[in-house]
Design a protein around this motif. Sequence first.
Motif, mmCIF file in Angstrom:
data_model
loop_
_atom_site.group_PDB
_atom_site.id
_atom_site.type_symbol
_atom_site.label_atom_id
_atom_site.label_comp_id
_atom_site.label_asym_id
_atom_site.label_seq_id
_atom_site.Cartn_x
_atom_site.Cartn_y
_atom_site.Cartn_z
ATOM 1 N N ALA A 225 0.820 -1.211 0.000
ATOM 2 C CA ALA A 225 0.000 0.000 0.000
ATOM 3 C C ALA A 225 0.852 1.258 0.000
ATOM 4 C CB ALA A 225 -0.934 -0.009 1.210
ATOM 5 N N ASP A 226 2.009 1.221 0.645
ATOM 6 C CA ASP A 226 2.874 2.401 0.698
ATOM 7 C C ASP A 226 3.366 2.799 -0.692
ATOM 8 O OD1 ASP A 226 2.605 2.643 3.434
ATOM 9 O OD2 ASP A 226 4.356 1.384 3.865
ATOM 10 N N LEU A 227 3.684 1.801 -1.499
ATOM 11 C CA LEU A 227 4.152 2.070 -2.861
ATOM 12 C C LEU A 227 3.015 2.092 -3.871
ATOM 13 C CD1 LEU A 227 7.365 -0.179 -2.971
ATOM 14 C CD2 LEU A 227 7.234 2.292 -2.582
ATOM 15 N N ASP A 228 1.825 1.657 -3.424
ATOM 16 C CA ASP A 228 0.654 1.552 -4.296
ATOM 17 C C ASP A 228 0.906 0.609 -5.472
ATOM 18 O OD1 ASP A 228 -1.959 1.983 -5.070
ATOM 19 O OD2 ASP A 228 -1.465 3.720 -6.309
ATOM 20 N N LEU A 229 1.489 -0.538 -5.175
ATOM 21 C CA LEU A 229 1.745 -1.559 -6.181
ATOM 22 C C LEU A 229 1.198 -2.898 -5.696
ATOM 23 C CD1 LEU A 229 5.423 -0.709 -7.240
ATOM 24 C CD2 LEU A 229 3.339 -0.323 -8.593
ATOM 25 N N ALA A 230 0.746 -3.707 -6.640
ATOM 26 C CA ALA A 230 0.217 -5.029 -6.298
ATOM 27 C C ALA A 230 0.456 -5.981 -7.457
ATOM 28 C CB ALA A 230 -1.277 -4.951 -5.980
ATOM 29 N N VAL A 231 0.611 -7.232 -7.138
ATOM 30 C CA VAL A 231 0.744 -8.291 -8.137
ATOM 31 C C VAL A 231 -0.419 -9.253 -7.964
ATOM 32 C CG1 VAL A 231 2.132 -10.254 -8.941
ATOM 33 C CG2 VAL A 231 3.256 -8.119 -8.257
ATOM 34 N N ILE A 232 -1.123 -9.537 -9.061
ATOM 35 C CA ILE A 232 -2.189 -10.531 -9.068
ATOM 36 C C ILE A 232 -1.866 -11.560 -10.143
ATOM 37 C CG2 ILE A 232 -3.891 -8.874 -8.213
ATOM 38 C CD1 ILE A 232 -4.985 -8.629 -11.042
#
Length: 376
Positions: free
Chosen positions: A240-247
């Motif tokens: 959340a801090d970097l606003d990145l996610a992997v799905i």
Amino acid sequence: MNEHNEKNHEINNQNEVSTYYYDPSNRVESLRAFYEEELNAAAAEQAAVAEDGGSGQGGRGNRRGDNPKGFSPKSIFASFLVGAMVVGGMSVMSDRLNLFTGGASAAAESAAAGSAYSDAAGITTASVSASSNVDEKISTVFDQANPAVVEIENYGVESQSSANGLFGGRGGGWTDPRGQSMQSQQSGEPELMGTGTGFFFNEDGYILTNEHVIADATELKVTVPGYDEPLAAKVVNANADLDLAVIKVESPDGKKFPALTIGDSDQASIGDWVIAIGNPYGLDHTMTVGVLSAKERPITIAEEDGTEHQYKHLLQTDASINPGNSGGPLLNDKGEVIGVNTAVNAEAQGIGFAIPASVIHDALTDLMAGTTVTSL
């Protein structure tokens, strides 16, 4: 009376203006014939003047300082015009016939060398070719990158915090380009909360997107080019801090997915062409083009609860980024991902931000830790 008419005729002839148009079919022989004809006429006029005034003391032909050898002003002026016209015509013809420049081959060689070559119409061949090459390159980038860009649908039970969104704070004016639905949900059944964008960075089905695109989701559906039905996705990891996610999605037919290469944002320069692909307002696979406006931009997001979220090192671009573009790739002219589109200013135009590839590279190492993949 006849003498008066002859003088009027002579005056009229002097006032006549002849206009010549270049004809590509003219050749040396026709120009030479015309030149000889005009010279013969001038010689005849010279002889007539000499015969008329040569015997008299006051005759013009005998005044050394005024007109030597009996030439009349008209004959001299006519000879000058004929010579100028012929020389000019010969120069134009030699240029049109490519007698000295090599014509098209010179243009091709000059353009290949990166210099400007102007034709008779004043069009710079090298500039036109360069412009065409840019358009063609951008089209090629879209064709190659588009199959790897996906649309992500976030289903869940809407709460006050999710309705505000990560960039939903009104104080700072920044907003996330997610395109959330603000419909109230009276039932506890998952409903579509919003849509965003993502892209395959690995052919095994791993997709990179923004954390706020998948936040609070109870179900994720991914629309992949080439498949009739959306694919179910699971969250691999998020920051959340970097606003990145992997799905990740599974291939129904066992085939590999097309994947984009993550480039080096540090090598990008202000003014470089950049290309954004995403799903703004549900308009899937929309491409927008602009330039890299700035680097190392920090922005602060003011949340509804009064807290602040600060982002550093962002790329700024004037490529149109709208709600729904979140998580989509920002590409350079080589088709490499140099950023992930993440935020826009709702009160501005042409001001969008992307998380740089320099941050993405480091983040992926942590997000993919413990995950077995073919390659990153």
